[in-house]
Write an enzyme that holds these catalytic residues in place. Structure first.
Site, PDB file in Angstrom:
ATOM      1  N   ARG A 168      -0.284  14.048  18.325  1.00  0.00           N
ATOM      2  CA  ARG A 168       0.830  14.924  17.962  1.00  0.00           C
ATOM      3  C   ARG A 168       1.135  15.008  16.467  1.00  0.00           C
ATOM      4  O   ARG A 168       2.081  15.679  16.070  1.00  0.00           O
ATOM      5  CB  ARG A 168       2.113  14.528  18.705  1.00  0.00           C
ATOM      6  CG  ARG A 168       1.989  14.563  20.212  1.00  0.00           C
ATOM      7  CD  ARG A 168       3.344  14.578  20.875  1.00  0.00           C
ATOM      8  NE  ARG A 168       4.148  13.458  20.482  1.00  0.00           N
ATOM      9  CZ  ARG A 168       5.476  13.414  20.571  1.00  0.00           C
ATOM     10  NH1 ARG A 168       6.134  14.464  21.037  1.00  0.00           N
ATOM     11  NH2 ARG A 168       6.147  12.355  20.205  1.00  0.00           N
ATOM     12  N   ILE A 183       0.823  -1.208   0.000  1.00  0.00           N
ATOM     13  CA  ILE A 183       0.000   0.000   0.000  1.00  0.00           C
ATOM     14  C   ILE A 183       0.857   1.258   0.000  1.00  0.00           C
ATOM     15  O   ILE A 183       0.615   2.198  -0.752  1.00  0.00           O
ATOM     16  CB  ILE A 183      -0.942   0.015   1.224  1.00  0.00           C
ATOM     17  CG1 ILE A 183      -1.933  -1.146   1.138  1.00  0.00           C
ATOM     18  CG2 ILE A 183      -1.690   1.348   1.308  1.00  0.00           C
ATOM     19  CD1 ILE A 183      -2.851  -1.256   2.352  1.00  0.00           C
ATOM     20  N   GLY A 184       1.869   1.299   0.844  1.00  0.00           N
ATOM     21  CA  GLY A 184       2.700   2.497   0.918  1.00  0.00           C
ATOM     22  C   GLY A 184       3.777   2.353   1.976  1.00  0.00           C
ATOM     23  O   GLY A 184       3.846   1.354   2.691  1.00  0.00           O
ATOM     24  N   ASP A 202      -1.881   6.126  12.436  1.00  0.00           N
ATOM     25  CA  ASP A 202      -0.473   6.484  12.591  1.00  0.00           C
ATOM     26  C   ASP A 202      -0.186   7.161  13.933  1.00  0.00           C
ATOM     27  O   ASP A 202      -0.002   8.372  14.018  1.00  0.00           O
ATOM     28  CB  ASP A 202      -0.013   7.373  11.439  1.00  0.00           C
ATOM     29  CG  ASP A 202       1.513   7.357  11.288  1.00  0.00           C
ATOM     30  OD1 ASP A 202       2.194   6.844  12.208  1.00  0.00           O
ATOM     31  OD2 ASP A 202       2.018   7.858  10.276  1.00  0.00           O
ATOM     32  N   ASN A 253      -3.232  11.313   7.876  1.00  0.00           N
ATOM     33  CA  ASN A 253      -3.434  10.391   8.994  1.00  0.00           C
ATOM     34  C   ASN A 253      -4.900  10.226   9.373  1.00  0.00           C
ATOM     35  O   ASN A 253      -5.211   9.633  10.403  1.00  0.00           O
ATOM     36  CB  ASN A 253      -2.630  10.851  10.212  1.00  0.00           C
ATOM     37  CG  ASN A 253      -1.145  10.614  10.032  1.00  0.00           C
ATOM     38  OD1 ASN A 253      -0.737   9.790   9.212  1.00  0.00           O
ATOM     39  ND2 ASN A 253      -0.330  11.328  10.787  1.00  0.00           N
TER      40      ASN A 253
END
Length: 205
Positions: free
Chosen positions: A136, A18-19, A163, A142
């Site tokens: 954060r 996927i990545g 993530d 994300n």
């Protein structure tokens, strides 16, 4: 199929890559017993021997596992390949990310769609806050999208926060890790050691 990661993880069958990010890669796998797809996130081989990165990777899996919300990616299992590469199995977002959605909408999104995305993301952040976790690194890339809704409008997308690689619990922040994130999305206090960091860093406009 890829030669760089197992074609099978137990009963899971690899579909495609996927990545990849700075520290990990994500793969699409198929579970024939449950007839469903899952995503597998694996630590990049070059970082396996780095104890801090290895620890952060496992912490991400544990943080995700500890949060019970339809708007936060779920972790189903964790393991290690025969070559010692740690991985965890998590929800698959078949709709890509909000970043992908924005890229494919040059004219911009409808205000109602934006409001829905923000509202769902806020629900996910509230679930993280309830566990004492600061993400954060909230940004469009994300925020993942899936067509599997949770009782919402038919055809609507469900937003899932993903993530947590740089996330921290409030009691584990330190000066070494406090300024990790994506600069263009970081709250000022993440760069200024004289300022305290709390959950407001995740809702900076």
């Amino acid at each position: 199929m890829s030669a760089t990661f197992p074609t099978h993880l137990g009963r899971l069958q690899q579909v495609r890559h996927i990545g990849a990010g700075a520290f990990a890669s994500v793969w699409l796998y198929y579970d024939p017993d449950l007839d469903s797809h899952v995503a597998v996130k694996a630590l990049s081989p070059g970082w396996v021997s780095n104890p801090e990165i290895h620890k952060r990777f496992l912490q991400e899996a544990r943080l995700l596992r500890s949060v019970d919300s339809p708007h936060v990616v779920r972790v189903y299992d964790i393991g290690q390949t025969s070559t010692g590469i740690p991985f965890f199995v998590m929800s698959y977002a078949d709709g890509g990310s909000v970043a992908d959605l924005l890229k494919g909408s040059p004219a911009g999104l409808d205000v109602r769609e934006v409001a829905d995305i923000v509202s769902q993301a806020a629900d996910g952040l509230m679930a993280l806050k309830a566990r004492g976790v600061i993400h954060r690194d909230i940004k469009p890339a994300n925020l993942l999208l899936t067509s599997e809704t949770s009782g919402g409008t038919a055809g609507a997308r469900r937003v899932m926060i993903a993530d947590l690689g740089v996330a921290r619990s409030l009691d584990s922040l330190n000066e070494v890790t406090r300024d990790i994130g994506t600069p263009s999305y970081m709250a000022p206090e993440q760069l200024d050691p004289s300022l305290p960091i709390d959950h407001r860093a995740d809702v900076r406009a």
